[in-house]
Design a protein around this motif. Structure first.
Motif: not given
Length: 357
Positions: A36-47
């Protein structure tokens, strides 16, 4: 001496900060390990936590009971007790507040709502007081007693819901508007989120607990009893009284957190399959916040960001929501293993001092 105090204060800030960073790093490693893409994952969390007024409202609503339960745990911890029973006290506060709302649904709001909140506080305090009395007079372990009281609270709650508040049902009817903490203004401001007036109560209690623990005789005596109950007794402090009082305040705050769940979030009571997660999460928030009211505020907002933002991760990035639990568990682990971080910080500090010389 002042240098040691300064280093201690810096470490009290850096240890939770490093714990959070290491927890997030482990979450990222787990995501990358499974493709999984960790950057995309954490970005989704912040959004998912800050991307709209609705999400912000839900984040603040999630933080409300966490703040109160964490404050309750911190008060007991300051007095030297590990009140693992805050989950049961939260549940009893929730049950008592909803019961009051169900028994007197037609009372005016300015009467019924304070009564429901007070019922939650009293129920949580009395449930914690059992462990306090047993510890004060019989020196029983509050950990064992409160663990057993958690299970007792769970089964009492389920019995009352099924046999007192309903006719063999699994959930009560919704409370009336007169007992609700919901405010139309807050719902409109956050685009129909479940944010309620409990957030103001939680923020006020942060200030109250800070005053209690830092500016009053009771706070000083709690700290003294926590450090050495025998020495506190010798100094003329009533250790038994302070033990019981600390547990009553701890349970009352946890019960208040339960009332927020009942009167603000769920608006009813139902059969529980397990203890409310907010009880155990509140303990983690208190540990991450180092027992400080201000630290608890920031820690509760972090946990709420993880919880609320994490629900958007599967939809926005394909990352499973269980990653959030891994991150939270990792943060708690590093807070618990703070000795390792403290040792590293001490060594770094000594190296810097040698280089300066």
């Amino acid at each position: 001496m002042s240098n040691q105090q300064g280093d201690s204060r810096i470490q009290s800030i850096l240890i939770p900060l490093f714990s959070v960073l290491l927890g997030l790093l482990i979450g990222a490693i787990v995501m990358w390990s499974f493709g999984y893409d960790a950057v995309a994952g954490y970005s989704a969390m912040l959004k998912g936590a800050f991307g709209s007024p609705f999400y912000i409202g839900e984040l603040l609503r999630e933080a409300t009971p966490l703040i109160l339960v964490a404050l309750g745990f911190a008060v007991a911890n300051t007095a030297g007790f590990f009140n693992i029973g805050v989950a049961g006290q939260t549940l009893f506060g929730w049950l008592a507040s909803i019961s009051m709302a169900q028994f007197f649904p037609d009372l005016p709001k300015f009467v019924l709502l304070p009564l429901c909140i007070l019922a939650g506080v009293v129920a949580g305090a009395l449930w914690a007081g059992i462990a306090g009395v047993l510890r004060a007079y019989f020196n029983t372990s509050e950990v064992i007693v409160t663990i057993m009281l958690n299970h007792t609270a769970l089964y009492i709650n389920n019995h009352i819901v099924r046999n007192v508040l309903t006719d063999s049902g699994d959930a009560t009817a919704r409370i009336t508007e007169n007992a609700s903490l919901r405010i139309p203004f807050l719902s409109e401001l956050t685009r129909n989120s479940t944010l309620h007036a409990g957030i103001f109560i939680a923020l006020f209690m942060i200030f109250v607990v800070w005053i209690l623990m830092k500016k009053t005789t009771y706070g000083f005596e709690f700290r003294s009893v926590g450090l050495n109950p025998d020495a506190a007794d010798y100094a003329g402090m009533n250790a038994k009284k302070n033990i019981i009082l600390a547990m009553l305040i701890s349970g009352g705050l946890a019960g208040l957190g339960g009332a927020m769940e009942g009167l603000g979030n769920f608006q009813n009571m139902f059969v529980q399959g397990a203890m409310p997660a907010v009880g155990f999460d509140g303990m983690a928030v208190a540990l991450l916040g180092s027992g400080s009211p201000l630290g608890i505020l920031f820690a509760s907002l972090l946990f709420s960001t993880l919880k609320i933002g994490g629900t958007s991760m599967p939809l926005m990035s394909g990352v499973p929501v269980e990653i959030v639990d891994i991150v939270i568990a990792s943060i708690i682990f590093f807070v618990g293993a703070s000795y390792i971080i403290r040792l590293l910080l001490t060594k770094i500090s000594k190296m810097n001092k040698k280089e300066a010389v």
